[in-house]
Design an enzyme around this catalytic site. Structure first.
Site, short mmCIF file in Angstrom:
data_model
loop_
_atom_site.label_atom_id
_atom_site.label_comp_id
_atom_site.label_asym_id
_atom_site.label_seq_id
_atom_site.Cartn_x
_atom_site.Cartn_y
_atom_site.Cartn_z
CG HIS A 138 52.56 43.07 27.22
ND1 HIS A 138 52.70 43.31 28.57
CD2 HIS A 138 51.37 43.62 26.86
CE1 HIS A 138 51.64 43.97 29.01
NE2 HIS A 138 50.83 44.18 27.99
NE ARG A 195 44.51 43.62 30.57
CZ ARG A 195 44.78 44.56 29.67
NH1 ARG A 195 43.96 44.75 28.64
NH2 ARG A 195 45.85 45.31 29.80
CB CYS A 242 45.24 43.91 24.24
SG CYS A 242 45.87 43.59 25.90
#
Length: 267
Positions: free
Chosen positions: A180, A224, A228
């Site tokens: 990201h 979430r 990761c």
């Protein structure tokens, strides 16, 4: 030779155009799929449960959460989600939505925050925290993120989150930035937003909590981020850890101006 060269160039051009068309078609198909899923998002059921839990008298003190201060004053819900994590003077801590809710459950209702923190996601009172977070997020849907950075601890957590975002480690030498940290990256059919800047309305930080169709679960931001860490082959952080709050602060500040779509729906 000129004819052969021209044919090669033409063939390469057609292949490139075909690949671009195929990619565009795939992306468009995924967006259509997401639009269909969004019609009747199961997150609505969690919203309903969360609102009920907010108003219901529960716990050893038989009290509701209606006096919980999420940063905008006791009982004020609208607009709170898009300003979290933030510093809270009464706890002397940086808190995201989930940890703030657990603090209120302990102070107002008499629950044991340490016991809640040890409860797996989706179980017992942790499931109730998820429902509460879903409803509170929904109350700020469409509002732009604007996390405060006035307090020194808020700025420190942003910088700590930034360092964590770029820190490489684990068996695969991954960091958050591996996926990201740049524009136009994908894994298989999944677009990977660049979270070092505002990725846009309802993308990245602005989309969670979200309902995961693939496993039929409602995921908060902490869950979430835990996933990761799993993909980076790191151990899971503890619920409410400074690491999770710092990362959320970094992502939330970077999302300034993006309008919240939470609770969203994901594959």
């Amino acid at each position: 030779m000129r004819t052969i060269h021209a044919s090669v160039v033409l063939g390469a051009g057609l292949l490139a155009a075909s690949a671009a068309w195929a990619q565009k078609s795939t992306i468009e198909a995924i967006e259509e799929y997401r639009a269909m899923l969004a019609d009747g998002n199961p997150a609505e059921l969690f919203e309903m449960k969360g609102e009920e839990l907010w108003k219901k008298k529960r716990g050893p003190k038989n009290a509701s959460l209606e006096q919980c201060d999420l940063g905008k004053g006791p009982g004020v819900v609208k607009g709170a989600f898009v300003e979290l994590p933030r510093y809270f003077a009464d706890t002397g801590k940086m808190q995201d939505l989930e940890t703030r809710l657990v603090s209120c459950m302990e102070r107002l209702q008499g629950f044991n925050s340490a016991e809640i923190a040890k409860t797996p996601f989706g179980k017992g009172e942790m499931a109730n925290v998820t429902a509460l977070a879903t409803w509170i997020a929904a109350e700020s849907r469409g509002q732009p993120f604007n996390l405060p950075q006035a307090h020194p601890m808020e700025r420190n957590y942003y910088e700590a989150g930034k360092r964590m975002f770029f820190m490489r480690g684990g068996t695969h030498d991954f960091s958050c930035a591996s996926c990201h940290g740049e524009d136009n990256k994908r894994i298989r059919l999944q677009d990977l937003p660049n979270l070092t800047k505002n990725p846009g309305d309802g993308i990245g930080f602005a989309a969670w909590p979200a309902y995961r169709v693939s496993n039929g679960q409602m995921w908060t931001m902490q869950l979430r981020l835990n996933d990761c860490f799993r993909q980076q082959r790191f151990p899971y952080p503890e619920f409410g850890s400074d690491a999770l709050t710092a990362l959320s602060t970094y992502l939330g500040v970077n999302a300034k101006g993006a309008k919240s779509a939470a609770p969203a729906i994901k594959r």
